[in-house]
Each structure stands twice: as C-alpha cells, then as structure tokens.
Design a protein around this motif. Structure first.
Motif, PDB file in Angstrom:
ATOM      1  N   MET A   1     -16.076 -20.806  14.769  1.00 32.33           N
ATOM      2  CA  MET A   1     -16.326 -20.957  16.272  1.00 32.33           C
ATOM      3  C   MET A   1     -18.173 -20.664  16.222  1.00 32.33           C
ATOM      4  SD  MET A   1     -15.880 -20.853  20.208  1.00 32.33           S
ATOM      5  CE  MET A   1     -14.118 -21.649  20.212  1.00 32.33           C
ATOM      6  N   THR A   2     -18.074 -19.849  14.812  1.00 30.32           N
ATOM      7  CA  THR A   2     -19.937 -19.268  14.414  1.00 30.32           C
ATOM      8  C   THR A   2     -20.778 -20.419  13.883  1.00 30.32           C
ATOM      9  OG1 THR A   2     -19.229 -18.593  12.915  1.00 30.32           O
ATOM     10  CG2 THR A   2     -19.573 -17.356  14.982  1.00 30.32           C
ATOM     11  N   SER A   3     -21.530 -21.013  14.258  1.00 27.89           N
ATOM     12  CA  SER A   3     -22.933 -20.826  13.036  1.00 27.89           C
ATOM     13  C   SER A   3     -23.652 -20.561  12.086  1.00 27.89           C
ATOM     14  CB  SER A   3     -24.465 -21.673  14.247  1.00 27.89           C
ATOM     15  OG  SER A   3     -24.898 -22.446  13.796  1.00 27.89           O
ATOM     16  N   ASP A   4     -23.067 -21.059  11.057  1.00 26.85           N
ATOM     17  CA  ASP A   4     -24.279 -20.017  10.092  1.00 26.85           C
ATOM     18  C   ASP A   4     -25.467 -19.818   9.616  1.00 26.85           C
ATOM     19  OD1 ASP A   4     -21.491 -20.581   7.606  1.00 26.85           O
ATOM     20  OD2 ASP A   4     -21.548 -19.119   9.588  1.00 26.85           O
ATOM     21  N   ASP A   5     -26.229 -20.960   9.881  1.00 30.70           N
ATOM     22  CA  ASP A   5     -27.271 -21.075   9.706  1.00 30.70           C
ATOM     23  C   ASP A   5     -28.762 -19.740  11.029  1.00 30.70           C
ATOM     24  OD1 ASP A   5     -27.807 -22.611  12.439  1.00 30.70           O
ATOM     25  OD2 ASP A   5     -28.579 -24.211  11.170  1.00 30.70           O
ATOM     26  N   GLY A   6     -28.331 -19.140  12.040  1.00 30.10           N
ATOM     27  CA  GLY A   6     -29.094 -18.722  13.018  1.00 30.10           C
ATOM     28  C   GLY A   6     -29.360 -19.755  13.872  1.00 30.10           C
ATOM     29  N   THR A   7     -28.962 -20.719  13.777  1.00 33.48           N
ATOM     30  CA  THR A   7     -29.896 -21.339  15.510  1.00 33.48           C
ATOM     31  C   THR A   7     -28.934 -21.539  16.226  1.00 33.48           C
ATOM     32  OG1 THR A   7     -30.050 -22.792  13.480  1.00 33.48           O
ATOM     33  CG2 THR A   7     -30.058 -23.788  16.226  1.00 33.48           C
ATOM     34  N   VAL A   8     -28.056 -20.566  16.272  1.00 37.27           N
ATOM     35  CA  VAL A   8     -26.814 -20.641  17.757  1.00 37.27           C
ATOM     36  C   VAL A   8     -26.792 -19.177  17.912  1.00 37.27           C
ATOM     37  CG1 VAL A   8     -25.039 -21.193  18.942  1.00 37.27           C
ATOM     38  CG2 VAL A   8     -25.614 -22.928  16.780  1.00 37.27           C
ATOM     39  N   ASP A   9     -27.258 -18.258  18.597  1.00 35.49           N
ATOM     40  CA  ASP A   9     -27.011 -17.372  19.371  1.00 35.49           C
ATOM     41  C   ASP A   9     -25.780 -16.795  19.905  1.00 35.49           C
ATOM     42  OD1 ASP A   9     -29.100 -14.990  20.742  1.00 35.49           O
ATOM     43  OD2 ASP A   9     -27.078 -14.929  21.693  1.00 35.49           O
ATOM     44  N   PRO A  10     -25.450 -15.742  18.492  1.00 40.00           N
ATOM     45  CA  PRO A  10     -23.544 -14.944  19.229  1.00 40.00           C
ATOM     46  C   PRO A  10     -23.396 -15.331  20.227  1.00 40.00           C
ATOM     47  CG  PRO A  10     -25.162 -13.907  17.093  1.00 40.00           C
ATOM     48  CD  PRO A  10     -26.303 -14.714  18.152  1.00 40.00           C
ATOM     49  N   GLY A  11     -24.596 -14.735  21.344  1.00 38.26           N
ATOM     50  CA  GLY A  11     -24.307 -14.978  22.404  1.00 38.26           C
ATOM     51  C   GLY A  11     -23.247 -16.187  22.886  1.00 38.26           C
ATOM     52  N   VAL A  12     -23.589 -16.913  22.482  1.00 39.21           N
ATOM     53  CA  VAL A  12     -23.611 -18.151  22.771  1.00 39.21           C
ATOM     54  C   VAL A  12     -21.176 -18.741  22.494  1.00 39.21           C
ATOM     55  CG1 VAL A  12     -23.442 -21.116  22.928  1.00 39.21           C
ATOM     56  CG2 VAL A  12     -25.674 -19.817  22.720  1.00 39.21           C
ATOM     57  N   TRP A  13     -20.959 -18.222  21.089  1.00 39.66           N
ATOM     58  CA  TRP A  13     -20.111 -18.465  20.642  1.00 39.66           C
ATOM     59  C   TRP A  13     -19.203 -16.918  22.033  1.00 39.66           C
ATOM     60  CZ3 TRP A  13     -19.836 -22.735  19.040  1.00 39.66           C
ATOM     61  CH2 TRP A  13     -20.948 -22.784  17.777  1.00 39.66           C
ATOM     62  N   ARG A  14     -20.091 -16.354  22.190  1.00 34.58           N
ATOM     63  CA  ARG A  14     -18.806 -14.929  22.820  1.00 34.58           C
ATOM     64  C   ARG A  14     -18.921 -16.015  24.394  1.00 34.58           C
ATOM     65  NH1 ARG A  14     -22.269 -10.814  20.671  1.00 34.58           N
ATOM     66  NH2 ARG A  14     -23.552 -11.160  21.528  1.00 34.58           N
TER      67      ARG A  14
END
Length: 119
Positions: A1-14
């Motif tokens: 569910m994550t984004s590898d390029d760093g655009t999306v903060d990991p807290g969004v996926w959590r």
C-alpha cells in the motif's frame, strides 16, 4: 500500500491500514496535499486585504488542475484550500492517494492531523 518515491508520508498509509482493520469498506483518510511551488505572500506595504486577495487568486490558479483531478477521481468530501501553505485538505482513498501522488505539481501528501503546540 506504500509509495516508494517519498511523496506520500508513511503516516498516511498507517492511517489507511488502521481504518481498514476497523472494517471500513472503502477506507478514507484526511490528508494535506502540498503543492509546488509554495504560494508566496505578495510583498509590499500595501493594503493587507488586497495582498491576501492576490495570494488567494494565485493559490486558486495553482490548485485549479488538482481540484479538477480530484473531481475526476470522484472525491466525495469537499476539498478545502489552504492558501498560505498552497495545500488542499481532503479525504482520499488509497487509490486516490496513489493517483494524486503521481502528479508533478504535488510535493507531498501528509496526514491531516491536529497538532498541539505547547506555548
């Protein structure tokens, strides 16, 4: 569910994973979509109201394409413009987040969490 390029903060996926485990059929999370370039407050010693109006017009123009993109994605929560930050507050699904994150005008997508500032 994550984004590898760093655009999306990991807290969004959590936050999305947390909502999904709580049984949400189509989990949505409140995010801030930060755009590039950041809006700038017009310089000068003129009327502050006029300067704010200029900033709001500039921000509206910078965000127009994103707002149209959100509409095409079928975003149901009304996006809220944050002129000083050149950001948009909105609730998105994982699929919508991935789509928005691919846009070249998006700098970062972070959780829209209330922050307490100690004074």
């Amino acid at each position: 569910m994550t984004s590898d390029d760093g655009t999306v903060d990991p807290g969004v996926w959590r936050a999305l994973e947390s909502r999904a485990t709580q049984g949400a059929k189509e989990a949505r999370v409140a995010v801030l979509v930060q755009l590039v370039p950041p809006a700038g407050v017009p310089e000068g010693s003129g009327d502050p109201g006029a300067r704010l109006t200029t900033l709001e017009r500039e921000t509206e123009e910078l965000q127009r394409d994103l707002m149209e993109h959100l509409d095409r994605l079928g975003v149901t929560s009304p996006p809220r413009t944050l002129a000083l930050a050149n950001a948009v507050a909105v609730e998105l699904t994982a699929e919508q987040i991935r789509s928005v994150a691919q846009r070249p005008d998006v700098r970062r997508i972070v959780p829209a969490e209330p922050k307490h500032v100690a004074t």
